[in-house]
Design a protein around this motif. Structure first.
Motif, mmCIF file in Angstrom:
data_model
loop_
_atom_site.group_PDB
_atom_site.id
_atom_site.type_symbol
_atom_site.label_atom_id
_atom_site.label_comp_id
_atom_site.label_asym_id
_atom_site.label_seq_id
_atom_site.Cartn_x
_atom_site.Cartn_y
_atom_site.Cartn_z
ATOM 1 N N ALA A 1 0.819 -1.290 -0.075
ATOM 2 C CA ALA A 1 0.064 0.007 0.263
ATOM 3 C C ALA A 1 0.850 1.441 0.136
ATOM 4 C CB ALA A 1 -0.807 0.005 1.375
ATOM 5 N N PRO A 2 0.627 2.491 -0.504
ATOM 6 C CA PRO A 2 1.108 3.662 -0.568
ATOM 7 C C PRO A 2 1.315 4.049 0.925
ATOM 8 C CG PRO A 2 -0.780 3.866 -1.930
ATOM 9 C CD PRO A 2 -0.888 2.401 -1.451
ATOM 10 N N GLY A 3 2.865 4.410 1.046
ATOM 11 C CA GLY A 3 3.014 4.906 2.399
ATOM 12 C C GLY A 3 3.616 3.768 3.247
ATOM 13 N N GLU A 4 3.536 2.502 2.832
ATOM 14 C CA GLU A 4 4.462 1.503 3.428
ATOM 15 C C GLU A 4 5.771 1.560 3.356
ATOM 16 O OE1 GLU A 4 2.925 -0.353 5.865
ATOM 17 O OE2 GLU A 4 0.695 -0.280 5.266
ATOM 18 N N PRO A 5 6.723 1.108 4.226
ATOM 19 C CA PRO A 5 7.971 1.221 4.190
ATOM 20 C C PRO A 5 8.603 0.373 3.368
ATOM 21 C CG PRO A 5 7.483 0.493 6.424
ATOM 22 C CD PRO A 5 5.993 0.760 5.615
ATOM 23 N N ARG A 6 8.274 0.485 1.912
ATOM 24 C CA ARG A 6 8.957 -0.720 0.963
ATOM 25 C C ARG A 6 10.310 -0.737 1.085
ATOM 26 N NH1 ARG A 6 5.225 0.759 -4.398
ATOM 27 N NH2 ARG A 6 3.408 0.983 -3.002
ATOM 28 N N TRP A 7 11.267 0.118 1.095
ATOM 29 C CA TRP A 7 12.633 0.327 1.031
ATOM 30 C C TRP A 7 13.511 -0.404 2.009
ATOM 31 C CZ3 TRP A 7 12.394 -1.380 -3.724
ATOM 32 C CH2 TRP A 7 11.417 -0.545 -4.824
ATOM 33 N N ARG A 8 12.514 -0.353 3.222
ATOM 34 C CA ARG A 8 12.954 -0.783 4.534
ATOM 35 C C ARG A 8 12.578 -2.128 4.908
ATOM 36 N NH1 ARG A 8 11.581 3.160 8.468
ATOM 37 N NH2 ARG A 8 9.929 3.756 7.061
ATOM 38 N N SER A 9 11.720 -2.440 4.330
ATOM 39 C CA SER A 9 10.916 -4.010 4.576
ATOM 40 C C SER A 9 11.749 -5.146 4.417
ATOM 41 C CB SER A 9 9.710 -3.727 3.652
ATOM 42 O OG SER A 9 9.963 -4.560 2.411
ATOM 43 N N ALA A 10 11.207 -6.272 5.118
ATOM 44 C CA ALA A 10 11.532 -7.555 5.050
ATOM 45 C C ALA A 10 11.833 -7.840 3.468
ATOM 46 C CB ALA A 10 10.939 -8.678 5.807
ATOM 47 N N ALA A 11 11.029 -7.353 2.808
ATOM 48 C CA ALA A 11 10.648 -8.049 1.294
ATOM 49 C C ALA A 11 11.867 -7.476 0.607
ATOM 50 C CB ALA A 11 9.598 -7.227 0.624
ATOM 51 N N THR A 12 12.268 -6.178 0.794
ATOM 52 C CA THR A 12 13.686 -5.735 0.217
ATOM 53 C C THR A 12 14.905 -6.581 0.911
ATOM 54 O OG1 THR A 12 12.523 -3.664 0.255
ATOM 55 C CG2 THR A 12 15.072 -3.571 0.171
ATOM 56 N N HIS A 13 14.803 -6.880 1.955
ATOM 57 C CA HIS A 13 15.801 -7.727 2.512
ATOM 58 C C HIS A 13 15.869 -9.104 1.721
ATOM 59 C CE1 HIS A 13 18.477 -9.929 5.330
ATOM 60 N NE2 HIS A 13 17.668 -10.635 5.506
ATOM 61 N N HIS A 14 14.720 -9.733 1.282
ATOM 62 C CA HIS A 14 14.790 -11.074 0.835
ATOM 63 C C HIS A 14 15.004 -10.907 -0.544
ATOM 64 C CE1 HIS A 14 13.619 -13.034 4.470
ATOM 65 N NE2 HIS A 14 12.366 -12.079 4.481
ATOM 66 N N VAL A 15 14.736 -9.807 -1.337
ATOM 67 C CA VAL A 15 15.300 -9.730 -2.627
ATOM 68 C C VAL A 15 16.692 -9.570 -2.501
ATOM 69 C CG1 VAL A 15 15.142 -7.911 -4.487
ATOM 70 C CG2 VAL A 15 13.189 -8.539 -3.613
ATOM 71 N N LEU A 16 17.223 -8.760 -1.928
ATOM 72 C CA LEU A 16 18.893 -8.705 -1.802
ATOM 73 C C LEU A 16 19.418 -9.895 -1.319
ATOM 74 C CD1 LEU A 16 19.126 -5.276 0.002
ATOM 75 C CD2 LEU A 16 19.416 -5.672 -2.245
ATOM 76 N N GLY A 17 18.526 -10.736 -0.370
ATOM 77 C CA GLY A 17 19.087 -12.201 -0.181
ATOM 78 C C GLY A 17 19.138 -13.139 -1.190
ATOM 79 N N ALA A 18 18.065 -13.026 -2.160
ATOM 80 C CA ALA A 18 18.146 -13.850 -3.271
ATOM 81 C C ALA A 18 19.109 -13.504 -4.298
ATOM 82 C CB ALA A 18 16.645 -13.626 -3.897
ATOM 83 N N VAL A 19 19.419 -12.148 -4.647
ATOM 84 C CA VAL A 19 20.141 -11.764 -5.498
ATOM 85 C C VAL A 19 21.669 -12.434 -4.894
ATOM 86 C CG1 VAL A 19 21.513 -9.743 -6.458
ATOM 87 C CG2 VAL A 19 18.942 -9.872 -6.338
ATOM 88 N N ALA A 20 21.943 -12.042 -3.606
ATOM 89 C CA ALA A 20 23.338 -12.578 -3.272
ATOM 90 C C ALA A 20 23.400 -14.128 -3.200
ATOM 91 C CB ALA A 20 23.553 -12.132 -1.655
ATOM 92 N N MET A 21 22.250 -14.748 -3.006
ATOM 93 C CA MET A 21 22.341 -16.365 -2.916
ATOM 94 C C MET A 21 22.439 -16.877 -4.418
ATOM 95 S SD MET A 21 22.217 -17.723 -0.163
ATOM 96 C CE MET A 21 21.869 -19.157 -0.238
#
Length: 193
Positions: A90-110
């Motif tokens: 939803a608009p206003g949610e902390p997208r770039w500080r979310s667990a989803a961002t962490h998991h995208v970065l984790g998947a890229v690292a893997m």
């Protein structure tokens, strides 16, 4: 090159198996939404479990026996799932500080680690596959990406470790588990630079 004796590889593999079991337990027993409002607790716990299994396999002396196609499929799907969660937020949610961002970065690292490991078979408990692909052979973008991931996961290790010591949001065990994952990710990425 991340060279280690076989006993160290097996010990780290066992540590990540324990982390995978803990993460799976969290996925099965947690609520429906993370505190960030973007990612589901279950999907986040499952992602940690899958990444922990991947790390355990990579640390095991026979880790290169799993076909790269299997891991590539798993981690591309994981990155896509959490990227979609970021865009559905939803608009206003902390997208770039979310667990989803962490998991995208984790998947890229893997994916980067799997790519390095599939380049050369590991022998005798060391990560010869990681040595086979250094960032120097990937032009300019790859070293920048890998450096950014190392910095991110090293910082995540520090912050999560601090939360574990303080006993802040998420509890000591969750902070410690995330700190272990951050340390493992950074340790596996550094030899690729």
């Amino acid at each position: 090159m991340f060279a280690s004796p076989a006993w160290l590889g097996w010990s780290l593999a066992a540590l990540f198996v324990v982390l995978a079991v803990y993460s799976l337990w969290l996925a099965l027993t947690s609520g429906t939404r993370c505190a960030d409002g973007v990612t589901g607790d279950r999907s986040s716990g499952l992602a940690h479990a899958v990444m922990s299994v991947g790390m355990a396999v990579m640390f095991a002396p026979w880790g290169s026996a799993v076909p790269a196609l299997v891991w590539n499929t798993v981690f591309v799907a994981m990155a896509a799932w959490f990227a979609a969660a970021l865009f559905r937020a939803a608009p206003g949610e902390p997208r770039w500080r979310s667990a989803a961002t962490h998991h995208v970065l984790g998947a890229v690292a893997m994916l980067a680690m799997v790519s390095a490991m599939s380049g050369a078979p590991a022998a005798g408990g060391d990560h010869a596959g990681h040595a086979g692909h250094s960032a120097a052979s990937g032009g300019f973008l790859l070293p920048v990406l890998l450096t950014g991931l190392v910095v991110y996961f090293a910082a995540d290790f520090g912050l999560s470790g601090w939360r574990a010591v303080r006993g802040g949001p998420g509890g000591r065990a969750s902070g410690a588990a995330r700190a272990v994952m951050g340390a493992g990710m950074a340790a596996m990425l550094v030899p690729m630079l």
